[in-house]
Design a protein around this motif. Sequence first.
Motif, mmCIF file in Angstrom:
data_model
loop_
_atom_site.group_PDB
_atom_site.id
_atom_site.type_symbol
_atom_site.label_atom_id
_atom_site.label_comp_id
_atom_site.label_asym_id
_atom_site.label_seq_id
_atom_site.Cartn_x
_atom_site.Cartn_y
_atom_site.Cartn_z
ATOM 1 N N PRO A 20 -6.459 -8.014 -4.395
ATOM 2 C CA PRO A 20 -5.788 -7.165 -5.370
ATOM 3 C C PRO A 20 -4.280 -7.290 -5.183
ATOM 4 O O PRO A 20 -3.807 -7.568 -4.102
ATOM 5 N N GLY A 21 -3.539 -7.079 -6.232
ATOM 6 C CA GLY A 21 -2.086 -7.274 -6.161
ATOM 7 C C GLY A 21 -1.403 -6.277 -5.251
ATOM 8 O O GLY A 21 -2.024 -5.428 -4.620
ATOM 9 N N LEU A 22 -0.099 -6.409 -5.227
ATOM 10 C CA LEU A 22 0.722 -5.580 -4.370
ATOM 11 C C LEU A 22 0.682 -4.116 -4.799
ATOM 12 O O LEU A 22 0.583 -3.219 -3.976
ATOM 13 N N VAL A 23 0.747 -3.895 -6.113
ATOM 14 C CA VAL A 23 0.902 -2.530 -6.615
ATOM 15 C C VAL A 23 -0.247 -1.614 -6.207
ATOM 16 O O VAL A 23 -0.008 -0.574 -5.600
ATOM 17 N N PRO A 24 -1.516 -1.958 -6.503
ATOM 18 C CA PRO A 24 -2.582 -1.037 -6.110
ATOM 19 C C PRO A 24 -2.657 -0.820 -4.605
ATOM 20 O O PRO A 24 -2.884 0.305 -4.154
ATOM 21 N N THR A 25 -2.437 -1.882 -3.834
ATOM 22 C CA THR A 25 -2.482 -1.718 -2.381
ATOM 23 C C THR A 25 -1.378 -0.774 -1.924
ATOM 24 O O THR A 25 -1.604 0.097 -1.079
ATOM 25 N N TYR A 26 -0.225 -0.931 -2.508
ATOM 26 C CA TYR A 26 0.898 -0.071 -2.137
ATOM 27 C C TYR A 26 0.605 1.375 -2.503
ATOM 28 O O TYR A 26 0.842 2.293 -1.721
ATOM 29 N N ILE A 27 0.048 1.573 -3.700
ATOM 30 C CA ILE A 27 -0.289 2.936 -4.127
ATOM 31 C C ILE A 27 -1.302 3.534 -3.169
ATOM 32 O O ILE A 27 -1.163 4.667 -2.711
ATOM 33 N N LEU A 28 -2.329 2.750 -2.843
ATOM 34 C CA LEU A 28 -3.374 3.223 -1.941
ATOM 35 C C LEU A 28 -2.789 3.646 -0.608
ATOM 36 O O LEU A 28 -3.057 4.741 -0.105
ATOM 37 N N ILE A 29 -1.951 2.797 -0.055
ATOM 38 C CA ILE A 29 -1.458 3.052 1.293
ATOM 39 C C ILE A 29 -0.400 4.149 1.309
ATOM 40 O O ILE A 29 -0.410 5.013 2.179
ATOM 41 N N THR A 30 0.488 4.170 0.334
ATOM 42 C CA THR A 30 1.548 5.174 0.403
ATOM 43 C C THR A 30 1.125 6.518 -0.148
ATOM 44 O O THR A 30 1.548 7.542 0.353
ATOM 45 N N GLN A 31 0.266 6.514 -1.196
ATOM 46 C CA GLN A 31 -0.010 7.805 -1.819
ATOM 47 C C GLN A 31 -1.338 8.426 -1.422
ATOM 48 O O GLN A 31 -1.417 9.610 -1.166
ATOM 49 N N PHE A 32 -2.392 7.610 -1.362
ATOM 50 C CA PHE A 32 -3.687 8.191 -1.043
ATOM 51 C C PHE A 32 -3.890 8.317 0.456
ATOM 52 O O PHE A 32 -4.380 9.317 0.936
ATOM 53 N N LEU A 33 -3.505 7.279 1.181
ATOM 54 C CA LEU A 33 -3.733 7.325 2.622
ATOM 55 C C LEU A 33 -2.534 7.919 3.354
ATOM 56 O O LEU A 33 -2.666 8.391 4.466
ATOM 57 N N ASP A 34 -1.359 7.853 2.709
ATOM 58 C CA ASP A 34 -0.145 8.336 3.338
ATOM 59 C C ASP A 34 0.101 7.648 4.686
ATOM 60 O O ASP A 34 0.379 8.286 5.686
ATOM 61 N N TRP A 35 -0.034 6.346 4.688
ATOM 62 C CA TRP A 35 0.114 5.583 5.932
ATOM 63 C C TRP A 35 1.456 4.887 6.037
ATOM 64 O O TRP A 35 1.657 4.088 6.936
ATOM 65 N N LYS A 36 2.355 5.166 5.084
ATOM 66 C CA LYS A 36 3.656 4.520 5.165
ATOM 67 C C LYS A 36 4.329 4.979 6.450
ATOM 68 O O LYS A 36 4.238 6.145 6.820
ATOM 69 N N ASP A 37 5.001 4.056 7.127
ATOM 70 C CA ASP A 37 5.674 4.381 8.373
ATOM 71 C C ASP A 37 4.745 4.944 9.427
ATOM 72 O O ASP A 37 5.119 5.828 10.191
ATOM 73 N N THR A 38 3.495 4.478 9.443
ATOM 74 C CA THR A 38 2.617 4.834 10.545
ATOM 75 C C THR A 38 2.080 3.540 11.115
ATOM 76 O O THR A 38 2.168 2.487 10.490
#
Lengths: 509, 339, 298
Positions: free
Chosen positions: C128-146
């Motif tokens: 899958p492209g960058l956008v959905p993965t980014y949305i998943l990780i930053t918004q649903f999982l909240d894993w940014k900077d972890t």
Amino acid sequence: MKKFVTKLTAAVLLMTTAFSVASCFGGDEGDEDTIRYIVYTGGGSLDDAHRIYSKVDSIVYEKLGFHVDFEPYGYTDYANKLSMKIATGEDFDMCYSGSLLSGMTYSSAAADGVFADITEALPQYAPDVYNSLDAKVWEAAKVDGKIYGVINEQLFARSTGVAIDKEVVEGLGLTQEQIDTNGWTYRDVIRKAMEYIEADPVISPEGKVPSTTLILGNGWDEFIMQSHGLDALGANSYYPGVIEAVDGKTQVINQFESKYFKEFADFCREMHEEGWIAEDQDRLPVTSNQRVRLTGTYYPYVSDAALYNSIGRDFVQFQFGEPLMSTANVTSSMTAINVRSTKVDKCLKFINLLHTDKELFNLLAIGEEGLEYQWKTAYDENDKEYQYVNYIKTSKYKPMADWAYGTEFNAYRKRGYSETWVEEVKAINSGAVYSPAYGFAFVPDRDLEGALDSAYLVAQDYIDMFLDGSFSNNKNNDQIIAEMNQAMAPYVSQIISAKQQQLNAFLAK
Amino acid sequence: MSELAEEKGVESEVQSPNLQTIRNAKMRKKLNKLYRNSSYLMMCLPIVIKTVIFSIVPMLWFVMAFQDYKFPPLFGKQNTWVWFENFEYFFTSGEIWDIVGNTVGLNLMFIFIGTPLTAIMALFMNEMHSRTTTKVFQTIWFIPYLISWSVAQYASWGIMESNGLINTVLGHLGMEPIDFYAASSTGLWPLILFLWNMWKGQGYSVILDYAALQSLDTGIMEAAELDGATRLQRMWYIEVPHLRKIVAIQLIMSMGGIVKSDFGMFWFLPKFEGNSALELKKSVEVLDVRIYRLVNDPRIKTDYSKATAIGLIQSIVGMVIMLATNWIVKKLDEESAFI
Amino acid sequence: MEEVLKTRKRIKITRFDVLNCLWMVLFSLYCLLPLCIMVSASFSSDATLSEYGYTLFPKKVTMDAYKFVFESGGLLLRSYLNSIIVTGAGTILNLFFSAMIAFPLSKYDFAYKHWITPLLLITMLFSPGLVPTYILITQFLDWKDTIWVLIIPQIGTTFNIILLRTFFSDIPREIGESAKIDGCSVFREFLTITMPLSMPALATCSVLMALSYWNDWGTPFLYIDQFNTDLYTVQYLMAKLEVQAKSWYENAGLMGENQNINSVIMATCIIGTLPIMFVFLYLQKYIVKGMTVGAVKG
């Protein structure tokens, strides 16, 4: 044993499942009392940024009753990070925007519906900012009649500036009046300065020292476009299609086929062939030998201070061309609010506070006294003592982008600034010519994007070639420019006609 | 009990007249099957969940390729449906065909020169008597495989910059320096990329082929030697046929990746972010680089929709080629088939 | 047979051997050349580099760049620590979960095998492209900077699963069956029989996984904030070294002259690459073993 293993399996599986499911729903809800601000910083160090941000936050909390959460990005990746945040709908409340973000300018982002409409909220929640600028200035921020961002007031009316070492200027007896009456161009003046430096054994004991004496600042888009009063219609000046705005013309022409580009090319070639510029000029560190600098935009004071800071010598700036008010110049630095934000009022209140609270602004833009800057004393031309801020070189907070945080007229006085610098710069703005396309910004259609990208790359390639002197010596400039226009030919006509069409529609209103 | 027998059992029951009984029996069979496999299923669960969350659900976003995507929600008004416009861009823009040409052309070069060369090198390596020496060589050859492109790019500057190693040597020889990043060196870049690609992966592939040769029965070799076969004869008549199948499979396998490239190499070496000449960048731009640039390069307009469309085409072409090659491999050697 | 071996050992060195050795030496030099340049540049100063150009051996040896990196590069140490944690934890988790799914897939009596394998293969083809993965990780999982974002997304790579499946299916079926008759549960069979029996396979896989964790520079670029120096990994630092080296100088108050940006970059690369390189070189036999099976079988 069997039971134990089964239990263990179950536990591991449950934990994994629970973890994945929980994290799916456990997203950060965002604090009601916090606004998230995506902030632009220059290229300097930001290791101590969090200290400054927490100070700013506590002051804002004290005065307005809510928190500000900063997220800084430098010039290398700001546009990318912002477009990624917008495309993925990441939560943020306000951000820096502007026409200098070539990937996504303020006008195109606003037209895409990315920013919140603040036409009514702005005078209500940020009256001081709104009233500090003429209604006519605000026209530039309007897209389809609505305001989507707050203009950061600065020197809008741009012309070209050349900074020359004070010793050289005094030796030549050069004055702005002399330049204006004789109708000298920046090329004439630079040549004079160079010849003087070459001949003077005291200033330049080694004779001609390429690269250390002349640096071609930001190149084509700033110093040629501005010295001839060309307006790129709110888009990047590497896209073909400009109007001769100072002359009041509204005919869109291809700047790369015009005499202006030829002049630029000839100037670069002369300077390179005579050995004034080293081929790897942009890779060389700034040194104290530097005597002449094309600074890009004429600014009566800032460049002096900046040059003094980096080179340690005094410079005098000369102005070339008529200052021009254009959409791109006015919207080059904006603060916009995310269309998804529910805290428009708080954001605007915060912007208003930054605008009115000089100490807060300087804390954010420069840092803390004693850690980032010190007060020093100097004497102005009339031998009057004044205090100026002196940056501490080892400080770990150097955003160097006063203009990105609010009006730079709030900044503390710097070295070489006159007592009335704010009024003087404001006078340049108010006395400037308005472009006939003022308030218009070219927003390309989707099917034009490919052509624009291609034209941009061609332009950039050739402009770089002239700037760094990597042009072929076997061909003369006319041949190279013809080659460039040939490479650009497939895209030019559709871009220019689209620009002309949109501009005519705008003018008809 | 095998699966096959079980399925037959179900079929025979279908012919029974009472529908209710059939349904119950079918259901019972299904539940029974589920129950018997429950421990296996439980073990698959973590990765299956992870795969669904990270790879399957995000596939919904492939619809972006049919939109003029701006920002979420995906099906919101702001994302207008343009259907096949993004694909039209792909097929009608001449530029894209250049990029496809670069990708396929360079990959073909890497594959068709690299793979046989690897086999030849492995053959000759197999002729070394001393195992310790071979070990030392192997270790050295393995080093580049461990260095990532983000680090190797700095070494590439040291070699190819205006004051890099090559130009220093040329200077000593009294020859004209070469500006590798100028438009005039565009013709050199396929070779440069080939050499760097070889630097990075050749040693590693040779080691793998060599390991495959090691599995050859030494008895045959000894017998051949006793029969008076020369070294070259032995290599030609015994080892080459043994290696041929492996090489054929490797060739076919690598065809599946013909539309993909090693992004790091193509991004860092020609200095896409730096001031290398446009003509040069154009001549080495591959699909992966274009996708990255559509999303990340500040110099061209960010366009997630086009990036997704190109990625989708890349995946589909890759899949078709892979299925085709899998079919060919199956014909050649049942054991090596992928699916 | 022994006699034959002896005669082989006594074979005298022919021209063929010399030539054979020669190209191998040349190719080795080719492999080492970029590394040599980096080592040599790291022991030079920028002034020497611009005067004499890059050379295979430093013209004037100086340790300035290394001194500077060690003085201002607390970040390098921190990045090392992070890389080791990510690689270690990631490899263990990845190996455990990958093996756990590879085990049923290697079993002939697992009825849903034909559902799960295509699921995994699809992910290998369609990323899958960058956008959905980014949305998943930053918004649903909240894993940014972890640290999770550096570890979890790489778990369960299809390639590794197939590799492990191939190894597991080589274990004789009878062993598993006899265990079952003894009343051993499936999971216990996996833990106590299959895993210990396939130690070499697991070693191969873990080295491959560790290598991919160690060399991952793309993930931190997207999800780790540039100011979040607590989560820098070595590869992230390397990728943005040019900017970083400049800022080290700036922080030290050394603007303009006397900068050794190029040699500092090279020195950091050497410090960041060499130690871990030796570890992987030591483990290379596992990679070779695994890849031979992997290359032919999957």
